[in-house]
Design a protein around this motif. Structure first.
Motif, PDB file in Angstrom:
ATOM      1  N   GLY A 136       0.776  -1.224   0.000  1.00  0.00           N
ATOM      2  CA  GLY A 136       0.000   0.000   0.000  1.00  0.00           C
ATOM      3  C   GLY A 136       0.808   1.276   0.000  1.00  0.00           C
ATOM      4  N   PHE A 137       2.118   1.201   0.284  1.00  0.00           N
ATOM      5  CA  PHE A 137       2.952   2.388   0.202  1.00  0.00           C
ATOM      6  C   PHE A 137       2.955   2.883  -1.251  1.00  0.00           C
ATOM      7  CE2 PHE A 137       6.062   1.746   4.006  1.00  0.00           C
ATOM      8  CZ  PHE A 137       4.968   1.649   4.860  1.00  0.00           C
ATOM      9  N   ALA A 138       3.114   4.194  -1.442  1.00  0.00           N
ATOM     10  CA  ALA A 138       3.113   4.773  -2.781  1.00  0.00           C
ATOM     11  C   ALA A 138       4.458   5.408  -3.087  1.00  0.00           C
ATOM     12  CB  ALA A 138       2.003   5.812  -2.905  1.00  0.00           C
ATOM     13  N   VAL A 139       4.910   5.255  -4.328  1.00  0.00           N
ATOM     14  CA  VAL A 139       6.179   5.835  -4.772  1.00  0.00           C
ATOM     15  C   VAL A 139       5.958   6.552  -6.098  1.00  0.00           C
ATOM     16  CG1 VAL A 139       7.609   4.140  -3.585  1.00  0.00           C
ATOM     17  CG2 VAL A 139       6.843   3.684  -5.919  1.00  0.00           C
ATOM     18  N   ALA A 140       6.820   7.549  -6.344  1.00  0.00           N
ATOM     19  CA  ALA A 140       6.785   8.286  -7.610  1.00  0.00           C
ATOM     20  C   ALA A 140       7.964   7.817  -8.456  1.00  0.00           C
ATOM     21  CB  ALA A 140       6.874   9.783  -7.349  1.00  0.00           C
ATOM     22  N   ILE A 141       7.684   7.193  -9.585  1.00  0.00           N
ATOM     23  CA  ILE A 141       8.728   6.636 -10.454  1.00  0.00           C
ATOM     24  C   ILE A 141       9.081   7.648 -11.541  1.00  0.00           C
ATOM     25  CG2 ILE A 141       9.325   4.803 -12.062  1.00  0.00           C
ATOM     26  CD1 ILE A 141       9.228   3.913  -9.147  1.00  0.00           C
ATOM     27  N   VAL A 142      10.389   7.944 -11.667  1.00  0.00           N
ATOM     28  CA  VAL A 142      10.841   8.934 -12.645  1.00  0.00           C
ATOM     29  C   VAL A 142      11.708   8.323 -13.739  1.00  0.00           C
ATOM     30  CG1 VAL A 142      10.698  10.820 -10.980  1.00  0.00           C
ATOM     31  CG2 VAL A 142      12.835   9.537 -11.190  1.00  0.00           C
ATOM     32  N   GLU A 143      12.105   7.057 -13.567  1.00  0.00           N
ATOM     33  CA  GLU A 143      12.951   6.401 -14.576  1.00  0.00           C
ATOM     34  C   GLU A 143      12.787   4.894 -14.449  1.00  0.00           C
ATOM     35  OE1 GLU A 143      17.712   5.880 -15.754  1.00  0.00           O
ATOM     36  OE2 GLU A 143      17.120   7.065 -13.996  1.00  0.00           O
ATOM     37  N   GLU A 144      12.859   4.196 -15.587  1.00  0.00           N
ATOM     38  CA  GLU A 144      12.813   2.731 -15.583  1.00  0.00           C
ATOM     39  C   GLU A 144      13.984   2.181 -16.396  1.00  0.00           C
ATOM     40  OE1 GLU A 144       9.117   0.754 -16.397  1.00  0.00           O
ATOM     41  OE2 GLU A 144       7.932   2.479 -15.717  1.00  0.00           O
ATOM     42  N   ARG A 145      14.545   1.076 -15.911  1.00  0.00           N
ATOM     43  CA  ARG A 145      15.617   0.404 -16.638  1.00  0.00           C
ATOM     44  C   ARG A 145      15.405  -1.101 -16.579  1.00  0.00           C
ATOM     45  NH1 ARG A 145      21.409   3.293 -15.082  1.00  0.00           N
ATOM     46  NH2 ARG A 145      20.811   5.456 -15.560  1.00  0.00           N
ATOM     47  N   VAL A 146      15.902  -1.788 -17.607  1.00  0.00           N
ATOM     48  CA  VAL A 146      15.816  -3.239 -17.670  1.00  0.00           C
ATOM     49  C   VAL A 146      17.207  -3.820 -17.451  1.00  0.00           C
ATOM     50  CG1 VAL A 146      15.250  -5.236 -19.091  1.00  0.00           C
ATOM     51  CG2 VAL A 146      13.837  -3.174 -19.219  1.00  0.00           C
ATOM     52  N   VAL A 147      17.340  -4.702 -16.462  1.00  0.00           N
ATOM     53  CA  VAL A 147      18.604  -5.371 -16.156  1.00  0.00           C
ATOM     54  C   VAL A 147      18.359  -6.870 -16.172  1.00  0.00           C
ATOM     55  CG1 VAL A 147      20.442  -5.680 -14.469  1.00  0.00           C
ATOM     56  CG2 VAL A 147      19.374  -3.429 -14.749  1.00  0.00           C
ATOM     57  N   GLU A 148      19.011  -7.553 -17.101  1.00  0.00           N
ATOM     58  CA  GLU A 148      18.889  -9.010 -17.246  1.00  0.00           C
ATOM     59  C   GLU A 148      17.418  -9.438 -17.326  1.00  0.00           C
ATOM     60  OE1 GLU A 148      21.093 -10.949 -14.195  1.00  0.00           O
ATOM     61  OE2 GLU A 148      23.035 -10.176 -14.873  1.00  0.00           O
ATOM     62  N   GLY A 149      16.683  -8.692 -18.127  1.00  0.00           N
ATOM     63  CA  GLY A 149      15.293  -9.044 -18.382  1.00  0.00           C
ATOM     64  C   GLY A 149      14.293  -8.567 -17.354  1.00  0.00           C
ATOM     65  N   ALA A 150      14.750  -8.020 -16.241  1.00  0.00           N
ATOM     66  CA  ALA A 150      13.845  -7.525 -15.197  1.00  0.00           C
ATOM     67  C   ALA A 150      13.814  -5.998 -15.229  1.00  0.00           C
ATOM     68  CB  ALA A 150      14.294  -8.013 -13.828  1.00  0.00           C
ATOM     69  N   ARG A 151      12.633  -5.447 -15.000  1.00  0.00           N
ATOM     70  CA  ARG A 151      12.460  -3.990 -15.054  1.00  0.00           C
ATOM     71  C   ARG A 151      12.477  -3.406 -13.641  1.00  0.00           C
ATOM     72  NH1 ARG A 151      10.892  -0.454 -18.897  1.00  0.00           N
ATOM     73  NH2 ARG A 151      10.540  -2.201 -20.336  1.00  0.00           N
ATOM     74  N   TYR A 152      13.233  -2.314 -13.503  1.00  0.00           N
ATOM     75  CA  TYR A 152      13.346  -1.636 -12.212  1.00  0.00           C
ATOM     76  C   TYR A 152      13.036  -0.152 -12.392  1.00  0.00           C
ATOM     77  CZ  TYR A 152      15.803  -5.930 -11.080  1.00  0.00           C
ATOM     78  OH  TYR A 152      16.132  -7.254 -10.906  1.00  0.00           O
ATOM     79  N   GLY A 153      12.439   0.437 -11.357  1.00  0.00           N
ATOM     80  CA  GLY A 153      12.090   1.844 -11.409  1.00  0.00           C
ATOM     81  C   GLY A 153      12.848   2.646 -10.365  1.00  0.00           C
ATOM     82  N   ARG A 154      13.266   3.850 -10.763  1.00  0.00           N
ATOM     83  CA  ARG A 154      13.915   4.765  -9.821  1.00  0.00           C
ATOM     84  C   ARG A 154      12.897   5.779  -9.327  1.00  0.00           C
ATOM     85  NH1 ARG A 154      16.327   9.776 -10.303  1.00  0.00           N
ATOM     86  NH2 ARG A 154      16.193   9.703 -12.588  1.00  0.00           N
ATOM     87  N   SER A 155      12.753   5.833  -8.012  1.00  0.00           N
ATOM     88  CA  SER A 155      11.791   6.760  -7.437  1.00  0.00           C
ATOM     89  C   SER A 155      12.378   8.164  -7.383  1.00  0.00           C
ATOM     90  CB  SER A 155      11.378   6.320  -6.033  1.00  0.00           C
ATOM     91  OG  SER A 155      12.402   6.602  -5.095  1.00  0.00           O
ATOM     92  N   HIS A 156      11.516   9.142  -7.187  1.00  0.00           N
ATOM     93  CA  HIS A 156      11.969  10.524  -7.057  1.00  0.00           C
ATOM     94  C   HIS A 156      12.835  10.691  -5.810  1.00  0.00           C
ATOM     95  CE1 HIS A 156      11.210  15.032  -6.602  1.00  0.00           C
ATOM     96  NE2 HIS A 156      11.797  14.893  -7.778  1.00  0.00           N
ATOM     97  N   ASN A 157      12.756   9.735  -4.883  1.00  0.00           N
ATOM     98  CA  ASN A 157      13.590   9.737  -3.684  1.00  0.00           C
ATOM     99  C   ASN A 157      14.902   8.976  -3.902  1.00  0.00           C
ATOM    100  OD1 ASN A 157      12.025  10.685  -0.862  1.00  0.00           O
ATOM    101  ND2 ASN A 157      10.697  10.303  -2.620  1.00  0.00           N
ATOM    102  N   GLU A 158      15.238   8.715  -5.184  1.00  0.00           N
ATOM    103  CA  GLU A 158      16.517   8.107  -5.566  1.00  0.00           C
ATOM    104  C   GLU A 158      16.686   6.692  -5.034  1.00  0.00           C
ATOM    105  OE1 GLU A 158      18.445   9.410  -7.764  1.00  0.00           O
ATOM    106  OE2 GLU A 158      17.346  11.307  -7.885  1.00  0.00           O
ATOM    107  N   LEU A 159      15.643   5.881  -5.113  1.00  0.00           N
ATOM    108  CA  LEU A 159      15.703   4.473  -4.724  1.00  0.00           C
ATOM    109  C   LEU A 159      15.206   3.617  -5.877  1.00  0.00           C
ATOM    110  CD1 LEU A 159      14.310   4.745  -1.086  1.00  0.00           C
ATOM    111  CD2 LEU A 159      16.668   4.190  -1.726  1.00  0.00           C
TER     112      LEU A 159
END
Length: 442
Positions: free
Chosen positions: A172-195
């Motif tokens: 239920g926690f909410a995050v703001a995603i500003v960037e997405e990258r794919v690493v070895e087939g998996a997608r990851y998002g970078r939050s506005h809080n740099e995580l």
């Protein structure tokens, strides 16, 4: 929402909290007003010193939410904060205590230490530039909710799913995603809080199309001629009686005309058209109210009126209403920590976004965290107006003390109220030349 983050980004989220309202790191910094200085007299400040190198016209901000001071010395009252990498104009230069370099004037009653910027020949930002732009749905970022299994967040992308997490995210926690990258087939998002967070653990927040009503200058002076349906399906009757013939229905958030109200058999009905009545309990009608003494009516000063009973907000210029909408205020009993306090205040801080949570509340039965809540305007300590993307309960009590608005309405009011947030700034506090807008809660 009525509580604001106070924890470190690098810690897990099982921290402890005090009773709300809570202050975020950004907001807490805005509260620093030079208390360490015992005297009201300003410290010694040198006159204008050596000129800037030829060609230098701007100061590039080197860190996010860089503090902006009202005077050129350490410990001066805060005026706001600036965005990372933005180029701000330089109007004057002064030597002052607390800065190894010089203090640079970047606007009226706005100073930044030279140590925190890079002098540049790059032209400064246009006056119309905004650190956070208006959007078609009122959401400055793409927001996501953490799924039922929770997730972990990492400061470094290469550590995701491999190293020790820097933060634990609960369902239920909410995050703001500003960037997405794919690493070895998996997608990851970078939050506005740099995580960095695995996108498989996140579900997108759905934008809400609802927005309030602009009020025409020729609208009636004593009653607003519209209302909104509150329930999913409101039956329409041919007469002001539940025993009357049914004439269809109206959907939630639908704007309907407001002509009159009648009490029949212990119930109230509102006429929304010719031979068309609905139960008054199934709609919300904003009401006209006189301005409080704090408002300069003759000058047409802007102010905001929040009515707890109807869960509505009306914005005025002097005595004339210009905008109205639905809100969600605090769900606690009057006088409790989660109730929206009655009274008249002025907006004392405006932030484009702020993290809000209750992670230090040891007695909480459920923890929440909403990153980068948009369009935040504090008017009573940690209680403020802001956009809410995590619910659609506008018109009913819902928040932890703040006045929740649909994102489009929060965005609209943010750029209408004072103090103004100058170009390239991320937050602003009032000054003697730019006071905060009056907000009354009744």
């Amino acid at each position: 929402m009525g509580a604001v983050m106070g924890g470190s980004r690098g810690q897990t989220l099982r921290a402890t909290r005090h009773a709300p309202p809570f202050l975020s790191f950004t907001l807490a910094a805005l509260l620093v007003t030079g208390h360490a200085r015992a005297s009201n007299e300003p410290p010694w400040v040198a006159p204008e010193t050596e000129p800037l190198p030829q060609g230098i016209v701007s100061a590039r901000i080197l860190k996010a939410d860089q503090p902006i001071l009202a005077s050129p010395w350490e410990g001066a009252q805060r005026r706001g904060s600036a965005a990372l990498d933005v180029h701000l104009p330089i109007f004057a230069v002064r030597r002052g205590p607390g800065c190894k370099g010089r203090f640079l004037s970047i606007g009226p009653l706005a100073w930044v230490c030279e140590d925190a910027v890079e002098l540049a020949e790059t032209p400064f930002v246009n006056a119309a530039y905004r650190a956070i732009r208006e959007t078609a749905d009122g959401l400055p970022f793409r927001y996501y909710f953490v799924g039922p299994d929770g997730s972990f967040a990492y400061k470094k992308l290469h550590a995701v799913d491999i190293g020790a997490p820097d933060m634990q995210l609960e369902p239920g926690f909410a995050v703001a995603i500003v960037e997405e990258r794919v690493v070895e087939g998996a997608r990851y998002g970078r939050s506005h809080n740099e995580l960095w967070i695995p996108m498989r653990d996140l579900g997108p927040a759905r934008p809400l199309a609802f927005r309030g009503e602009e009020i025409k200058p020729d609208a009636p002076a004593d009653v607003l001629p519209f209302a909104w349906i509150l329930v999913d399906k409101a039956k329409v009757f041919s007469t002001p009686s539940a025993l009357g013939k049914t004439e269809g229905s109206r959907a939630r958030f639908e704007r309907v005309p407001f002509f009159e109200e009648k009490h029949v058999g212990g119930a109230r009905f509102t006429r929304i058209g010719e031979n068309a009545w609905v139960r008054s309990s199934e709609l919300r009608h904003p009401t006209i109210a006189p301005p409080p003494p704090e408002v300069d009516v003759a000058a047409g000063e802007k102010w905001i009126d929040v009515e707890l009973e109807s869960q509505t907000l009306v914005a005025y210029e002097g005595k004339r209403p210009v905008f109205a909408t639905l809100v969600s205020t605090g769900k606690g009993r009057e006088g409790t920590a989660t109730a929206t306090p009655r009274g008249t205040s002025r907006i004392w801080a405006k932030l484009f976004t702020s993290n809000m949570d209750n992670l230090e509340d040891e007695g909480a039965t459920r923890y929440y965290r909403m990153e980068d809540v948009p369009w935040v305007q504090f008017f009573a300590k940690g209680v403020g107006l802001h956009g809410a993307f995590w619910h659609r309960s506008f018109g009913t009590v819902r928040s932890h003390g703040c006045v929740n608005l649909a994102p489009l309405d929060a965005q609209r009011l943010f750029f209408w109220t004072t103090p103004r947030v100058p170009a390239g700034w991320t937050a602003a506090l009032p000054s003697t030349h730019d006071v905060g807008t009056v907000v009354r809660v009744r």
